[in-house]
Design a protein around this motif. Structure first.
Motif, short mmCIF file in Angstrom:
data_model
loop_
_atom_site.label_atom_id
_atom_site.label_comp_id
_atom_site.label_asym_id
_atom_site.label_seq_id
_atom_site.Cartn_x
_atom_site.Cartn_y
_atom_site.Cartn_z
N CYS A 52 10.28 -17.69 35.07
CA CYS A 52 10.31 -18.77 34.08
C CYS A 52 11.68 -19.45 34.04
CB CYS A 52 10.01 -18.22 32.69
SG CYS A 52 8.28 -17.74 32.42
N PRO A 89 1.10 -17.90 26.96
CA PRO A 89 1.58 -17.47 25.64
C PRO A 89 1.21 -16.02 25.30
CG PRO A 89 0.49 -19.60 25.51
CD PRO A 89 0.18 -19.04 26.86
N GLY A 92 3.85 -14.10 27.89
CA GLY A 92 5.20 -14.63 27.93
C GLY A 92 5.73 -14.78 29.34
N LYS A 93 4.83 -14.82 30.33
CA LYS A 93 5.22 -14.95 31.73
C LYS A 93 4.78 -16.30 32.29
CE LYS A 93 4.87 -9.97 32.62
NZ LYS A 93 4.23 -8.91 33.45
N ASN A 153 2.78 -17.46 17.67
CA ASN A 153 2.95 -16.63 18.86
C ASN A 153 3.65 -17.40 19.98
OD1 ASN A 153 2.27 -14.29 20.71
ND2 ASN A 153 1.19 -15.96 21.72
N SER A 156 7.34 -17.72 19.38
CA SER A 156 8.02 -16.45 19.62
C SER A 156 8.18 -16.18 21.12
CB SER A 156 7.23 -15.31 18.98
OG SER A 156 7.78 -14.06 19.31
N LYS A 157 7.10 -16.40 21.89
CA LYS A 157 7.14 -16.11 23.32
C LYS A 157 8.05 -17.09 24.06
CE LYS A 157 4.51 -12.53 23.18
NZ LYS A 157 3.08 -12.60 23.45
N LEU A 158 8.04 -18.36 23.66
CA LEU A 158 8.91 -19.34 24.31
C LEU A 158 10.37 -18.99 24.08
CD1 LEU A 158 6.97 -22.63 23.49
CD2 LEU A 158 7.51 -21.79 25.79
N ALA A 161 11.47 -16.12 26.17
CA ALA A 161 11.62 -16.49 27.58
C ALA A 161 12.77 -17.47 27.81
CB ALA A 161 10.31 -17.10 28.10
#
Length: 278
Positions: A52, A89, A92-93, A153, A156-158, A161
């Motif tokens: 990412c 999402p 998170g990859k 969500n 949070s994941k962005l 990363a």
């Protein structure tokens, strides 16, 4: 298999985006697609994980939210041929972008995959990371309340990363066009949804389409929803007017429902959005 889009489609796409070169470029290039009347009958494609981390400062990170026509409900899948990635999402990859995109529902094709190719082929960006969030058949109220967890969500994941969106694209309205929502209520709900991203520190432009067409749903509240989509444009929240996807007629939609996009409509949808990406 490579597909070369015919010249009449070039003219259609170019017309839809006001004659911009980007539509013509996208239509001229051979783009691989998977034709299937029922994409759900095809096994999910293999996923190729990618980093990412941005290798270039000229990277677009595009969050795509809304309902089915912002998701994977197009009649033909597409595998990106350029440096287009799909941020998932859930995990998170990042993965090489191939339909159906991870993060949105549906088993078919997404305009966002094609959009990434268009933007890179036109020289706008070196890399595009698409963040799909769309949920089919959902009203704006549901997206903003019962399904707001998808936004929480994704934020949070962005952040985990290290990715900050450069654009938000929101294509929704077909479900609300069957309800009794007023223009004022629609604009208010949209502002609430945008503020979820703003509170998280994501201040990229939020582009709002004008979308209500879904013949099978027999929309009766089209005028109010389209007025609400126009009224929701707001300088303070950096909400900007996006494309009018209702201009994609039944020639670009599945004959069975006059709602979801066929391959021509999916490409036209991508080209319409491309005209607004700065």
């Amino acid at each position: 298999m490579k597909l070369t889009y015919p010249f009449p489609l070039l003219r259609l796409v170019a017309f839809l985006i006001g004659g911009l070169l980007i539509g013509t470029v996208a239509g001229k290039l051979p783009i691989p697609g998977i034709h299937q009347a029922d994409p759900a009958a095809i096994a999910p494609p293999p996923r190729v994980e990618r980093s990412c981390a941005s290798a270039s400062g000229n990277t677009a990170i595009i969050v795509v939210h809304g309902q089915s026509n912002a998701g994977n409900w197009g009649s033909a899948r597409h595998a990106a041929r350029e440096a287009v990635d799909n941020f998932d999402p859930l995990t998170g990859k990042c993965f090489a972008a191939v339909d159906p995109l991870l993060g949105a529902d549906g088993e078919g094709g997404s305009f966002a995959t094609r959009l990434g190719d268009i933007l890179i082929q036109a020289g706008r960006y070196d890399r595009v990371i698409v963040v799909p969030l769309a949920i089919a058949s959902t009203s704006l109220s549901v997206l903003n309340n019962e399904r707001a967890d998808s936004i929480t969500n994704a934020i949070s994941k962005l952040k985990a990363a290290g990715l900050t969106p450069t654009h938000f694209l929101f294509q929704q309205g077909e479900t609300d066009a069957t309800s009794t929502i007023s223009a004022e209520q629609y604009a208010s709900l949209l502002h609430q949804l945008v503020k979820r991203f703003r509170t998280a520190g994501f201040d990229a432009p939020f582009y709002l389409s004008r979308s209500t067409k879904c013949d099978i749903a027999e929309p009766k509240n089209t005028a109010a929803v389209r007025a609400g989509q126009l009224a929701a444009v707001d300088d303070a929240l950096n909400i900007r007017q996006g494309p009018d996807t209702d201009t994609i007629g039944n020639d670009g939609r599945n004959a069975s429902n006059g709602c979801h996009m066929n391959e021509i409509g999916t490409l036209a949808n991508a080209a319409l959005w491309a005209a607004f990406i700065k």
